[in-house]
Design a protein around this motif. Structure first.
Motif, PDB file in Angstrom:
ATOM      1  N   GLN A 149      12.426   5.141  13.037  1.00 51.59           N
ATOM      2  CA  GLN A 149      13.611   6.722  13.069  1.00 51.59           C
ATOM      3  C   GLN A 149      12.584   7.359  11.457  1.00 51.59           C
ATOM      4  OE1 GLN A 149      17.616   6.013  12.737  1.00 51.59           O
ATOM      5  NE2 GLN A 149      18.001   6.216  15.058  1.00 51.59           N
ATOM      6  N   ALA A 150      12.712   8.747  11.838  1.00 52.05           N
ATOM      7  CA  ALA A 150      12.264   9.701  10.417  1.00 52.05           C
ATOM      8  C   ALA A 150      12.286   9.198   9.394  1.00 52.05           C
ATOM      9  CB  ALA A 150      12.037  11.269  11.362  1.00 52.05           C
ATOM     10  N   GLY A 151      12.137   9.208   8.364  1.00 54.01           N
ATOM     11  CA  GLY A 151      11.955   8.707   7.092  1.00 54.01           C
ATOM     12  C   GLY A 151      12.121   7.535   6.435  1.00 54.01           C
ATOM     13  N   ASP A 152      12.019   6.585   7.482  1.00 52.97           N
ATOM     14  CA  ASP A 152      11.823   5.186   7.578  1.00 52.97           C
ATOM     15  C   ASP A 152      10.483   5.278   7.080  1.00 52.97           C
ATOM     16  OD1 ASP A 152      14.364   4.666   8.745  1.00 52.97           O
ATOM     17  OD2 ASP A 152      13.742   3.357  10.170  1.00 52.97           O
ATOM     18  N   SER A 153      10.478   3.045   6.982  1.00 53.36           N
ATOM     19  CA  SER A 153       9.188   3.406   6.654  1.00 53.36           C
ATOM     20  C   SER A 153       8.485   1.754   7.077  1.00 53.36           C
ATOM     21  CB  SER A 153       9.385   2.378   4.226  1.00 53.36           C
ATOM     22  OG  SER A 153       9.480   3.355   3.791  1.00 53.36           O
ATOM     23  N   LEU A 154       7.553   1.353   6.812  1.00 51.45           N
ATOM     24  CA  LEU A 154       6.648   0.282   7.579  1.00 51.45           C
ATOM     25  C   LEU A 154       5.269   0.075   6.859  1.00 51.45           C
ATOM     26  CD1 LEU A 154       5.837   1.771  11.180  1.00 51.45           C
ATOM     27  CD2 LEU A 154       7.912  -0.258  10.491  1.00 51.45           C
ATOM     28  N   ARG A 155       5.334  -1.462   7.016  1.00 49.52           N
ATOM     29  CA  ARG A 155       3.893  -1.992   6.117  1.00 49.52           C
ATOM     30  C   ARG A 155       3.500  -2.692   6.993  1.00 49.52           C
ATOM     31  NH1 ARG A 155       3.899  -6.007   1.256  1.00 49.52           N
ATOM     32  NH2 ARG A 155       5.235  -3.934   0.262  1.00 49.52           N
ATOM     33  N   LEU A 156       1.941  -2.312   7.621  1.00 56.75           N
ATOM     34  CA  LEU A 156       0.607  -2.106   8.544  1.00 56.75           C
ATOM     35  C   LEU A 156      -0.054  -3.454   7.556  1.00 56.75           C
ATOM     36  CD1 LEU A 156       0.043   0.811  10.386  1.00 56.75           C
ATOM     37  CD2 LEU A 156       1.740  -1.069  10.538  1.00 56.75           C
ATOM     38  N   SER A 157      -0.343  -4.296   8.235  1.00 57.68           N
ATOM     39  CA  SER A 157      -1.169  -5.542   8.340  1.00 57.68           C
ATOM     40  C   SER A 157      -2.447  -5.868   8.775  1.00 57.68           C
ATOM     41  CB  SER A 157      -0.203  -7.277   8.109  1.00 57.68           C
ATOM     42  OG  SER A 157       0.598  -6.635   6.986  1.00 57.68           O
ATOM     43  N   CYS A 158      -3.295  -5.987   8.173  1.00 58.37           N
ATOM     44  CA  CYS A 158      -5.129  -5.897   9.073  1.00 58.37           C
ATOM     45  C   CYS A 158      -5.236  -7.304   8.229  1.00 58.37           C
ATOM     46  CB  CYS A 158      -6.078  -5.244   8.928  1.00 58.37           C
ATOM     47  SG  CYS A 158      -7.416  -4.944   9.128  1.00 58.37           S
ATOM     48  N   THR A 159      -5.611  -8.174   8.752  1.00 54.81           N
ATOM     49  CA  THR A 159      -5.772 -10.256   8.640  1.00 54.81           C
ATOM     50  C   THR A 159      -6.794 -10.309   8.903  1.00 54.81           C
ATOM     51  OG1 THR A 159      -3.681 -10.926   8.684  1.00 54.81           O
ATOM     52  CG2 THR A 159      -5.237 -12.208   8.698  1.00 54.81           C
TER      53      THR A 159
ATOM     54  N   THR B  68       0.218   4.314   1.180  1.00 58.47           N
ATOM     55  CA  THR B  68      -0.667   3.185  -0.018  1.00 58.47           C
ATOM     56  C   THR B  68      -1.708   2.016   1.135  1.00 58.47           C
ATOM     57  OG1 THR B  68       1.093   3.809  -1.720  1.00 58.47           O
ATOM     58  CG2 THR B  68      -0.657   2.093  -2.242  1.00 58.47           C
ATOM     59  N   ILE B  69      -2.374   2.440   0.999  1.00 61.43           N
ATOM     60  CA  ILE B  69      -3.632   1.327   1.246  1.00 61.43           C
ATOM     61  C   ILE B  69      -4.168   0.291   0.024  1.00 61.43           C
ATOM     62  CG2 ILE B  69      -5.497   2.849   0.959  1.00 61.43           C
ATOM     63  CD1 ILE B  69      -6.727   1.661   3.027  1.00 61.43           C
ATOM     64  N   PHE B  70      -3.993  -1.454   0.549  1.00 65.21           N
ATOM     65  CA  PHE B  70      -3.833  -1.991  -0.573  1.00 65.21           C
ATOM     66  C   PHE B  70      -4.648  -3.204   0.017  1.00 65.21           C
ATOM     67  CE2 PHE B  70      -0.171  -4.738  -0.509  1.00 65.21           C
ATOM     68  CZ  PHE B  70       0.382  -4.024   0.128  1.00 65.21           C
ATOM     69  N   ARG B  71      -5.210  -4.090  -0.776  1.00 65.91           N
ATOM     70  CA  ARG B  71      -5.462  -4.954  -0.540  1.00 65.91           C
ATOM     71  C   ARG B  71      -4.864  -6.489  -1.025  1.00 65.91           C
ATOM     72  NH1 ARG B  71     -12.057  -5.358   0.575  1.00 65.91           N
ATOM     73  NH2 ARG B  71     -12.175  -3.320   0.842  1.00 65.91           N
ATOM     74  N   ASP B  72      -5.103  -7.929  -0.363  1.00 64.34           N
ATOM     75  CA  ASP B  72      -5.156  -8.913  -1.074  1.00 64.34           C
ATOM     76  C   ASP B  72      -6.607  -9.618  -0.736  1.00 64.34           C
ATOM     77  OD1 ASP B  72      -4.209 -11.310  -1.773  1.00 64.34           O
ATOM     78  OD2 ASP B  72      -2.014 -11.106  -1.354  1.00 64.34           O
ATOM     79  N   ASN B  73      -6.862  -9.643  -1.672  1.00 67.34           N
ATOM     80  CA  ASN B  73      -8.268 -10.406  -0.416  1.00 67.34           C
ATOM     81  C   ASN B  73      -8.246 -12.252  -0.612  1.00 67.34           C
ATOM     82  OD1 ASN B  73      -9.412  -8.299  -0.967  1.00 67.34           O
ATOM     83  ND2 ASN B  73     -11.020  -8.531  -2.830  1.00 67.34           N
ATOM     84  N   ASN B  74      -7.135 -12.510  -2.217  1.00 62.70           N
ATOM     85  CA  ASN B  74      -6.828 -13.916  -1.710  1.00 62.70           C
ATOM     86  C   ASN B  74      -6.063 -14.158  -0.086  1.00 62.70           C
ATOM     87  OD1 ASN B  74      -7.224 -14.791  -4.036  1.00 62.70           O
ATOM     88  ND2 ASN B  74      -5.991 -13.824  -5.262  1.00 62.70           N
ATOM     89  N   LYS B  75      -6.080 -13.552   0.618  1.00 58.98           N
ATOM     90  CA  LYS B  75      -5.205 -13.833   1.960  1.00 58.98           C
ATOM     91  C   LYS B  75      -6.194 -12.657   2.648  1.00 58.98           C
ATOM     92  CE  LYS B  75      -0.298 -13.904   0.030  1.00 58.98           C
ATOM     93  NZ  LYS B  75       1.379 -12.932   0.114  1.00 58.98           N
ATOM     94  N   ASN B  76      -7.066 -13.393   2.338  1.00 61.96           N
ATOM     95  CA  ASN B  76      -8.161 -11.632   3.564  1.00 61.96           C
ATOM     96  C   ASN B  76      -7.239 -11.022   4.443  1.00 61.96           C
ATOM     97  OD1 ASN B  76     -10.828 -11.479   3.385  1.00 61.96           O
ATOM     98  ND2 ASN B  76     -10.519 -12.446   5.370  1.00 61.96           N
ATOM     99  N   THR B  77      -6.405  -9.819   3.051  1.00 62.69           N
ATOM    100  CA  THR B  77      -5.223  -8.568   4.582  1.00 62.69           C
ATOM    101  C   THR B  77      -5.292  -7.565   3.388  1.00 62.69           C
ATOM    102  OG1 THR B  77      -3.700 -11.382   4.756  1.00 62.69           O
ATOM    103  CG2 THR B  77      -3.427  -8.553   5.501  1.00 62.69           C
ATOM    104  N   MET B  78      -5.403  -6.757   4.627  1.00 66.37           N
ATOM    105  CA  MET B  78      -5.614  -5.720   4.091  1.00 66.37           C
ATOM    106  C   MET B  78      -4.144  -4.222   4.349  1.00 66.37           C
ATOM    107  SD  MET B  78      -8.143  -1.751   4.621  1.00 66.37           S
ATOM    108  CE  MET B  78      -7.503  -1.779   5.896  1.00 66.37           C
TER     109      MET B  78
END
Length: 128
Positions: free
Chosen positions: A13-23, A69-79
């Protein structure tokens, strides 16, 4: 072979948050300029956010306005793409993209044609 797999989308719903992952597999993401794009029905794919190989970030300020916000975790090979205060207009398929890793220096790629690899996309739907 370079493969990118997105996850984390859903119906919110509007106002909510999500975190997308790219492995990624096949190549360390630290070697590539990375980005998030989105595409809504009937619209062109548009740039959301990007990160250089060193982790510097840039955003499409036309609509992000500090919410993402975009960020990487290179150890997990995930953005990741952290999305807050979601709006119905954010509804789209969100795609992860990676460059071919051949660029010299630090680059921001903000057009789809600058990327070599794409994930299958993850659907984000924001209701009123």
């Amino acid at each position: 072979q370079v493969q990118l797999v997105e996850s984390g989308g859903g119906l919110v719903q509007a106002g909510d948050s999500l975190r997308l992952s790219c492995t990624a597999s096949g190549r360390a993401i630290s070697r590539s300029t990375m980005g998030w794009f989105r595409q809504a029905p009937g619209k062109q794919r548009e740039f959301v956010a990007g990160t250089t190989r060193s982790g510097s970030t840039t955003y499409n300020t036309n609509f992000v306005k500090g919410r993402f916000t975009i960020f990487r975790d290179n150890n997990k090979n995930t953005m990741y793409l952290e999305m807050n205060s979601l709006k119905p207009e954010d509804s789209a398929v969100y795609y992860c993209a990676a460059s071919d890793g051949l660029e010299n220096g630090e680059r921001f790629y903000v057009t789809a044609g600058q990327y070599a690899y794409w994930g299958q996309g993850t659907q984000v739907t924001v209701s009123s």
